[in-house]
Design a protein around this motif. Sequence first.
Motif, PDB file in Angstrom:
ATOM      1  N   LEU A  47      -7.911   5.760   3.483  1.00 22.99           N
ATOM      2  CA  LEU A  47      -7.511   4.408   3.668  1.00 22.99           C
ATOM      3  C   LEU A  47      -7.058   4.237   5.274  1.00 22.99           C
ATOM      4  CD1 LEU A  47      -6.391   2.414   0.558  1.00 22.99           C
ATOM      5  CD2 LEU A  47      -8.364   2.044   1.499  1.00 22.99           C
ATOM      6  N   LEU A  48      -6.240   4.938   5.787  1.00 27.33           N
ATOM      7  CA  LEU A  48      -5.686   4.746   7.097  1.00 27.33           C
ATOM      8  C   LEU A  48      -6.746   5.401   7.922  1.00 27.33           C
ATOM      9  CD1 LEU A  48      -1.909   5.673   6.264  1.00 27.33           C
ATOM     10  CD2 LEU A  48      -2.909   3.422   6.987  1.00 27.33           C
ATOM     11  N   ASP A  49      -7.392   6.454   7.388  1.00 26.46           N
ATOM     12  CA  ASP A  49      -8.303   7.046   8.664  1.00 26.46           C
ATOM     13  C   ASP A  49      -9.529   6.270   8.728  1.00 26.46           C
ATOM     14  OD1 ASP A  49      -7.118   9.427   8.867  1.00 26.46           O
ATOM     15  OD2 ASP A  49      -8.269  10.469   7.419  1.00 26.46           O
ATOM     16  N   GLY A  50      -9.907   4.989   7.985  1.00 27.50           N
ATOM     17  CA  GLY A  50     -10.680   4.341   7.845  1.00 27.50           C
ATOM     18  C   GLY A  50     -10.417   2.824   8.606  1.00 27.50           C
ATOM     19  N   GLY A  51      -9.146   3.021   9.009  1.00 26.39           N
ATOM     20  CA  GLY A  51      -8.374   1.796   9.829  1.00 26.39           C
ATOM     21  C   GLY A  51      -7.791   0.604   8.650  1.00 26.39           C
ATOM     22  N   ALA A  52      -7.630   1.132   7.652  1.00 25.94           N
ATOM     23  CA  ALA A  52      -6.673  -0.108   6.935  1.00 25.94           C
ATOM     24  C   ALA A  52      -5.266  -0.250   7.364  1.00 25.94           C
ATOM     25  CB  ALA A  52      -6.599   0.633   5.482  1.00 25.94           C
ATOM     26  N   ASP A  53      -4.855  -1.493   7.202  1.00 22.47           N
ATOM     27  CA  ASP A  53      -3.557  -1.996   7.633  1.00 22.47           C
ATOM     28  C   ASP A  53      -2.393  -1.194   6.894  1.00 22.47           C
ATOM     29  OD1 ASP A  53      -1.018  -4.218   7.028  1.00 22.47           O
ATOM     30  OD2 ASP A  53      -1.707  -3.863   9.314  1.00 22.47           O
ATOM     31  N   LEU A  54      -1.280  -0.619   7.382  1.00 22.21           N
ATOM     32  CA  LEU A  54      -0.324  -0.036   6.662  1.00 22.21           C
ATOM     33  C   LEU A  54       0.295  -0.729   5.426  1.00 22.21           C
ATOM     34  CD1 LEU A  54       1.422   2.716   6.682  1.00 22.21           C
ATOM     35  CD2 LEU A  54       3.187   1.406   8.026  1.00 22.21           C
ATOM     36  N   ARG A  55       0.546  -2.046   5.762  1.00 19.29           N
ATOM     37  CA  ARG A  55       1.165  -3.076   4.697  1.00 19.29           C
ATOM     38  C   ARG A  55       0.065  -3.073   3.478  1.00 19.29           C
ATOM     39  NH1 ARG A  55       6.100  -5.088   6.185  1.00 19.29           N
ATOM     40  NH2 ARG A  55       5.741  -6.011   3.987  1.00 19.29           N
ATOM     41  N   VAL A  56      -1.038  -3.390   3.725  1.00 18.92           N
ATOM     42  CA  VAL A  56      -1.939  -3.373   2.575  1.00 18.92           C
ATOM     43  C   VAL A  56      -2.162  -1.895   1.729  1.00 18.92           C
ATOM     44  CG1 VAL A  56      -4.414  -3.339   1.874  1.00 18.92           C
ATOM     45  CG2 VAL A  56      -3.524  -4.778   3.914  1.00 18.92           C
ATOM     46  N   VAL A  57      -2.110  -0.738   2.504  1.00 18.95           N
ATOM     47  CA  VAL A  57      -1.760   0.538   1.641  1.00 18.95           C
ATOM     48  C   VAL A  57      -0.661   0.734   0.798  1.00 18.95           C
ATOM     49  CG1 VAL A  57      -1.884   3.059   2.177  1.00 18.95           C
ATOM     50  CG2 VAL A  57      -3.432   1.547   3.570  1.00 18.95           C
ATOM     51  N   GLN A  58       0.494   0.005   1.463  1.00 19.93           N
ATOM     52  CA  GLN A  58       1.893  -0.015   0.767  1.00 19.93           C
ATOM     53  C   GLN A  58       1.822  -0.851  -0.461  1.00 19.93           C
ATOM     54  OE1 GLN A  58       4.794  -2.053   3.092  1.00 19.93           O
ATOM     55  NE2 GLN A  58       5.962  -2.365   1.170  1.00 19.93           N
ATOM     56  N   GLU A  59       0.965  -1.965  -0.274  1.00 15.87           N
ATOM     57  CA  GLU A  59       0.833  -2.730  -1.595  1.00 15.87           C
ATOM     58  C   GLU A  59       0.071  -2.303  -2.693  1.00 15.87           C
ATOM     59  OE1 GLU A  59       1.303  -6.262  -3.833  1.00 15.87           O
ATOM     60  OE2 GLU A  59       2.120  -5.774  -1.864  1.00 15.87           O
ATOM     61  N   LEU A  60      -1.286  -1.579  -2.182  1.00 16.80           N
ATOM     62  CA  LEU A  60      -2.064  -1.055  -3.141  1.00 16.80           C
ATOM     63  C   LEU A  60      -1.282   0.413  -3.948  1.00 16.80           C
ATOM     64  CD1 LEU A  60      -5.259  -0.806  -1.073  1.00 16.80           C
ATOM     65  CD2 LEU A  60      -4.935  -2.261  -2.898  1.00 16.80           C
ATOM     66  N   LEU A  61      -0.458   1.133  -2.968  1.00 15.97           N
ATOM     67  CA  LEU A  61       0.398   2.226  -3.682  1.00 15.97           C
ATOM     68  C   LEU A  61       1.475   1.873  -4.465  1.00 15.97           C
ATOM     69  CD1 LEU A  61       0.508   4.661  -0.444  1.00 15.97           C
ATOM     70  CD2 LEU A  61      -0.882   5.045  -2.762  1.00 15.97           C
ATOM     71  N   GLY A  62       1.835   0.448  -4.286  1.00 18.88           N
ATOM     72  CA  GLY A  62       3.188   0.200  -5.035  1.00 18.88           C
ATOM     73  C   GLY A  62       4.377   0.494  -4.401  1.00 18.88           C
ATOM     74  N   HIS A  63       4.601   0.767  -3.250  1.00 21.39           N
ATOM     75  CA  HIS A  63       5.706   1.201  -2.597  1.00 21.39           C
ATOM     76  C   HIS A  63       6.858   0.090  -2.416  1.00 21.39           C
ATOM     77  CE1 HIS A  63       3.866   5.256  -0.812  1.00 21.39           C
ATOM     78  NE2 HIS A  63       4.446   5.201  -2.102  1.00 21.39           N
ATOM     79  N   SER A  64       7.778   0.006  -2.328  1.00 20.88           N
ATOM     80  CA  SER A  64       8.863  -0.982  -2.144  1.00 20.88           C
ATOM     81  C   SER A  64       9.187  -1.135  -0.843  1.00 20.88           C
ATOM     82  CB  SER A  64      10.111  -0.997  -3.121  1.00 20.88           C
ATOM     83  OG  SER A  64      10.829   0.222  -2.821  1.00 20.88           O
TER      84      SER A  64
END
Length: 325
Positions: free
Chosen positions: A279-296
């Motif tokens: 996702l990050l390689d594809g340009g996704a925003d870090l906060r979006v990835v955080q939300e999808l992973l369920g990281h607090s």
Amino acid sequence: MNIKDHLADYRVHLTLERNLSVHTVRNYLSDLKPFTEFLSNESINSIDEINRIVIRAYVSWLMSGRKTKPTTKSSKVGHERTSINRLMVALRSFFRYLTKEGRIAPNSLWKKGSRQSRTLIPKTERKLPRTLDQVEVSALLQSVKIRKPSATDLNSAIQYRDLAILELLYATGLRISELCSLKIEDLKNKHRTLRVIGKGAKQRDVIMGEPGRQALEVYLKESRPLLASVSKIKALFLNKFGYQLSKRSIQSMVRKYGLSTNNSRVHPHMLRHSFATHLLDGGADLRVVQELLGHSSPTTTQIYTHVSLSQSRKIYEKAHPRAST
């Protein structure tokens, strides 16, 4: 009260007040077992006898005195530094609970934000999580050989299930515990979303791609009815006996397909790592990835930016004409 009484009350606190899962509570208490073993060796029976000197001796014993896996051939003396860090995190949490409950006097060693207990913990190099590249993920998914099941063909039904699990792990980045706990009612296949209960009983919605949706749809139509020996069972993924699939079974299944692609070290969490990194390689925003992973915390997610940078460096060094000059 002795140490065992405090630990029994701590279990209740973790379960009822903090609302942690059975798995998480078990891990917390398991990480305190070496400490109770050390106290027993040193004939320390009261919580009031524990001070900085005792904790320092405990860390020293973990590093060079305690046997790990004593009943196996791989037994050795001393824990890895990463393991010691984890054990100390559990110990800090336990003593903060005791302080909050008024069972011990406040001590800066356990105060939240204090660096005093951290100075007792050996520094570790943070290893980057291992990931699969996109070619390796494709090979893993294609290793599941599918044929249309008959009314009695459980092997084909299981293969449909396995493909759906692999697609879902990579498409959503779910933890294996989250995948196991999924129920039919959590699936909104029309909208390509899943309702997930993550760590700390936190609820979130995750998104899947079209291949994941299709694999799940086929599993539900062609495979699950053959596996569901108990008609009212709500678990999404079932074993060959018709009951909820276990984490161990999923781990073995992923490892099996990994071996078939000559990649012997594949495990479910590696697909989670790969999901985030791609996702990050594809340009996704870090906060979006955080939300999808369920990281607090975004700090936990940031490790994947380092992995992504590592992959970018490899591509750069291979592709740029002056990268090696």
